[in-house]
Design an enzyme around this catalytic site. Structure first.
Site, PDB file in Angstrom:
ATOM      1  N   ASP A  27       0.813  -1.216   0.000  1.00  0.00           N
ATOM      2  CA  ASP A  27       0.000   0.000   0.000  1.00  0.00           C
ATOM      3  C   ASP A  27       0.849   1.269   0.000  1.00  0.00           C
ATOM      4  O   ASP A  27       1.976   1.268   0.475  1.00  0.00           O
ATOM      5  CB  ASP A  27      -0.902  -0.024   1.245  1.00  0.00           C
ATOM      6  CG  ASP A  27      -2.042   0.967   1.127  1.00  0.00           C
ATOM      7  OD1 ASP A  27      -2.332   1.425   0.001  1.00  0.00           O
ATOM      8  OD2 ASP A  27      -2.635   1.293   2.162  1.00  0.00           O
ATOM      9  N   ASN A  29       1.277   3.368  -2.822  1.00  0.00           N
ATOM     10  CA  ASN A  29       1.834   3.780  -4.118  1.00  0.00           C
ATOM     11  C   ASN A  29       1.287   5.130  -4.553  1.00  0.00           C
ATOM     12  O   ASN A  29       2.017   5.988  -5.049  1.00  0.00           O
ATOM     13  CB  ASN A  29       1.488   2.759  -5.213  1.00  0.00           C
ATOM     14  CG  ASN A  29       2.112   1.407  -4.966  1.00  0.00           C
ATOM     15  OD1 ASN A  29       2.987   1.273  -4.121  1.00  0.00           O
ATOM     16  ND2 ASN A  29       1.658   0.410  -5.693  1.00  0.00           N
ATOM     17  N   ARG A  31      -0.087   7.611  -2.743  1.00  0.00           N
ATOM     18  CA  ARG A  31       0.392   8.736  -1.921  1.00  0.00           C
ATOM     19  C   ARG A  31       1.852   9.053  -2.194  1.00  0.00           C
ATOM     20  O   ARG A  31       2.263  10.204  -2.230  1.00  0.00           O
ATOM     21  CB  ARG A  31       0.163   8.427  -0.428  1.00  0.00           C
ATOM     22  CG  ARG A  31      -1.272   8.716   0.006  1.00  0.00           C
ATOM     23  CD  ARG A  31      -1.591   8.069   1.317  1.00  0.00           C
ATOM     24  NE  ARG A  31      -1.724   6.610   1.167  1.00  0.00           N
ATOM     25  CZ  ARG A  31      -1.720   5.755   2.168  1.00  0.00           C
ATOM     26  NH1 ARG A  31      -1.567   6.183   3.401  1.00  0.00           N
ATOM     27  NH2 ARG A  31      -1.877   4.470   1.936  1.00  0.00           N
ATOM     28  N   GLU A  74     -12.149  -4.779  -5.227  1.00  0.00           N
ATOM     29  CA  GLU A  74     -12.653  -3.397  -5.118  1.00  0.00           C
ATOM     30  C   GLU A  74     -11.864  -2.421  -6.003  1.00  0.00           C
ATOM     31  O   GLU A  74     -12.329  -1.313  -6.269  1.00  0.00           O
ATOM     32  CB  GLU A  74     -12.581  -2.908  -3.653  1.00  0.00           C
ATOM     33  CG  GLU A  74     -13.617  -3.538  -2.722  1.00  0.00           C
ATOM     34  CD  GLU A  74     -13.318  -4.997  -2.379  1.00  0.00           C
ATOM     35  OE1 GLU A  74     -12.123  -5.350  -2.273  1.00  0.00           O
ATOM     36  OE2 GLU A  74     -14.273  -5.782  -2.250  1.00  0.00           O
ATOM     37  N   ASN A  75     -10.678  -2.828  -6.447  1.00  0.00           N
ATOM     38  CA  ASN A  75      -9.852  -1.908  -7.237  1.00  0.00           C
ATOM     39  C   ASN A  75     -10.455  -1.568  -8.604  1.00  0.00           C
ATOM     40  O   ASN A  75     -10.043  -0.600  -9.245  1.00  0.00           O
ATOM     41  CB  ASN A  75      -8.424  -2.448  -7.417  1.00  0.00           C
ATOM     42  CG  ASN A  75      -7.577  -2.342  -6.176  1.00  0.00           C
ATOM     43  OD1 ASN A  75      -6.636  -3.118  -5.970  1.00  0.00           O
ATOM     44  ND2 ASN A  75      -7.868  -1.383  -5.300  1.00  0.00           N
ATOM     45  N   ARG A  78     -11.535   2.035  -9.367  1.00  0.00           N
ATOM     46  CA  ARG A  78     -10.576   3.112  -9.656  1.00  0.00           C
ATOM     47  C   ARG A  78     -10.741   3.611 -11.092  1.00  0.00           C
ATOM     48  O   ARG A  78     -11.317   2.920 -11.933  1.00  0.00           O
ATOM     49  CB  ARG A  78      -9.151   2.608  -9.430  1.00  0.00           C
ATOM     50  CG  ARG A  78      -8.925   2.279  -7.975  1.00  0.00           C
ATOM     51  CD  ARG A  78      -7.484   2.047  -7.650  1.00  0.00           C
ATOM     52  NE  ARG A  78      -7.358   1.837  -6.217  1.00  0.00           N
ATOM     53  CZ  ARG A  78      -6.247   1.990  -5.524  1.00  0.00           C
ATOM     54  NH1 ARG A  78      -5.152   2.360  -6.128  1.00  0.00           N
ATOM     55  NH2 ARG A  78      -6.235   1.778  -4.226  1.00  0.00           N
TER      56      ARG A  78
HETATM   57  C1  FPP Z   1      -2.022   0.108  -3.230  1.00  0.00           C
HETATM   58  O1  FPP Z   1      -1.567   1.437  -3.268  1.00  0.00           O
HETATM   59  C2  FPP Z   1      -1.449  -0.655  -4.320  1.00  0.00           C
HETATM   60  C3  FPP Z   1      -2.163  -1.192  -5.341  1.00  0.00           C
HETATM   61  C4  FPP Z   1      -3.625  -1.067  -5.444  1.00  0.00           C
HETATM   62  C5  FPP Z   1      -1.485  -1.912  -6.429  1.00  0.00           C
HETATM   63  C6  FPP Z   1      -0.294  -2.725  -6.088  1.00  0.00           C
HETATM   64  C7  FPP Z   1       0.354  -3.104  -7.345  1.00  0.00           C
HETATM   65  C8  FPP Z   1       1.682  -3.064  -7.618  1.00  0.00           C
HETATM   66  C9  FPP Z   1       2.711  -2.746  -6.617  1.00  0.00           C
HETATM   67  C10 FPP Z   1       2.219  -3.331  -8.999  1.00  0.00           C
HETATM   68  C11 FPP Z   1       1.681  -4.439  -9.804  1.00  0.00           C
HETATM   69  C12 FPP Z   1       1.817  -5.781  -9.181  1.00  0.00           C
HETATM   70  C13 FPP Z   1       2.670  -6.756  -9.528  1.00  0.00           C
HETATM   71  C14 FPP Z   1       2.608  -8.059  -8.824  1.00  0.00           C
HETATM   72  C15 FPP Z   1       3.676  -6.605 -10.566  1.00  0.00           C
HETATM   73  P1  FPP Z   1      -2.640   2.599  -3.418  1.00  0.00           P
HETATM   74  O2  FPP Z   1      -2.746   2.948  -4.848  1.00  0.00           O
HETATM   75  O3  FPP Z   1      -3.921   2.196  -2.772  1.00  0.00           O
HETATM   76  O4  FPP Z   1      -1.938   3.736  -2.605  1.00  0.00           O
HETATM   77  P2  FPP Z   1      -2.650   4.903  -1.793  1.00  0.00           P
HETATM   78  O5  FPP Z   1      -3.394   4.250  -0.652  1.00  0.00           O
HETATM   79  O6  FPP Z   1      -1.489   5.729  -1.328  1.00  0.00           O
HETATM   80  O7  FPP Z   1      -3.542   5.622  -2.743  1.00  0.00           O
END
Ligand code: FPP
Length: 247
Positions: A27, A29, A31, A74-75, A78
């Site tokens: 989690d 990414n 932010r 749930e994604n 987005r």
């Molecule tokens: C959560 O951060 C992260 C995700 C929804 C995606 C995770 C995916 C990857 C790291 C890359 C692809 C995966 C692989 C296995 C290659 P967020 O976007 O919810 O962050 P936030 O809470 O700060 O908005």
């Protein structure tokens, strides 16, 4: 942290008491990117690099199962652009890493309904599963279109079907049998769950499997998650007194 400090940290790990199964909610990414005035997908891109690093670190250390939450049920809520970006990163990850994953004897598995993924990511994932199916150093279990509640409902439906078909008796259903109806069939439950980014919740991740899992939370964002954080989580885990409801 320099190489010497990192090695000192690594040496604190008791190799005989490693968590067999480590699960990570990757989690923060979004932010991470927003703080740098970058598009959210730049955060996912940086997060993908951490996937590359941590898969190698975990396998080298001797972790047997590594579960990563890459895309939840749930994604799909987005923006389309972000979803497409994540799917592209998944394809990029598999295409660029599969040879190395295979060479390192890592078996790729998924949890979640991958039939709903767009065609190309689905094909790439299936290719990775097929190519690595006989590997046995570590299982890399990727949550894709995965939700814990969804998994439990699916398990109930499948177990009801098998009862109806006479394959199992209703009276015989117990936690052990039910776990065979989950995506994680045959895998031990996670011993350690890592969630960076400062959020203290499960977000529908492995709800059934995580009953006695030890949690490790950190404020850093996933794109900043390094080898040292992985080691620190394991060292912390090794200090825990796991009683599984006993005394
Ligand atoms: C959560 O951060 C992260 C995700 C929804 C995606 C995770 C995916 C990857 C790291 C890359 C692809 C995966 C692989 C296995 C290659 P967020 O976007 O919810 O962050 P936030 O809470 O700060 O908005």
């Amino acid at each position: 942290m320099d190489k010497k400090e990192l090695n000192e940290l690594k040496n604190k790990i008791d190799i005989n008491n490693l968590p067999k199964h480590v699960a990570i909610i990757m989690d923060g990414n979004g932010r991470w990117a927003e703080e740098r005035f970058l598009p959210r997908n730049a955060g996912h891109q940086e997060g993908t690099k951490r996937v590359v690093d941590i898969v190698e670190v975990a396998a080298d250390l001797g972790i047997k199962y590594l579960s990563l939450y890459a895309f939840s049920t749930e994604n799909w809520k987005r923006p389309k652009e972000e979803i497409n970006g994540l799917m592209k990163l998944l394809v990029y990850y598999i295409r660029s890493e599969l040879n190395k994953i295979h060479k390192n004897n890592i078996k790729v598995q998924t949890m979640g309904d991958i039939s709903k993924l767009p065609k190309i990511p689905k094909q790439e994932v299936e290719k990775a599963i097929e190519r690595t199916k006989n590997n046995n150093k570590m299982v890399l279990n990727i949550g894709l279109n995965y939700g814990g509640r969804d998994e439990i409902i699916r398990g109930i439906k499948n177990i009801l079907y098998d009862v109806k078909m006479g394959k199992i008796n209703e009276e015989d259903i117990d936690t052990k049998i039910f776990s065979n109806y989950l995506y994680t069939k045959g895998m031990p439950d996670p011993d350690l769950l890592i969630r960076p980014s400062g959020e203290l919740r499960l977000s529908n991740f492995m709800l059934y499997q995580i009953a006695y899992t030890e949690f490790w939370f950190s404020d850093i964002y996933w794109p900043d998650f390094r080898e040292e954080h992985f080691y620190k989580a394991i060292i912390d885990y090794q200090k825990r007194d796991r009683r599984f409801g006993g005394i």
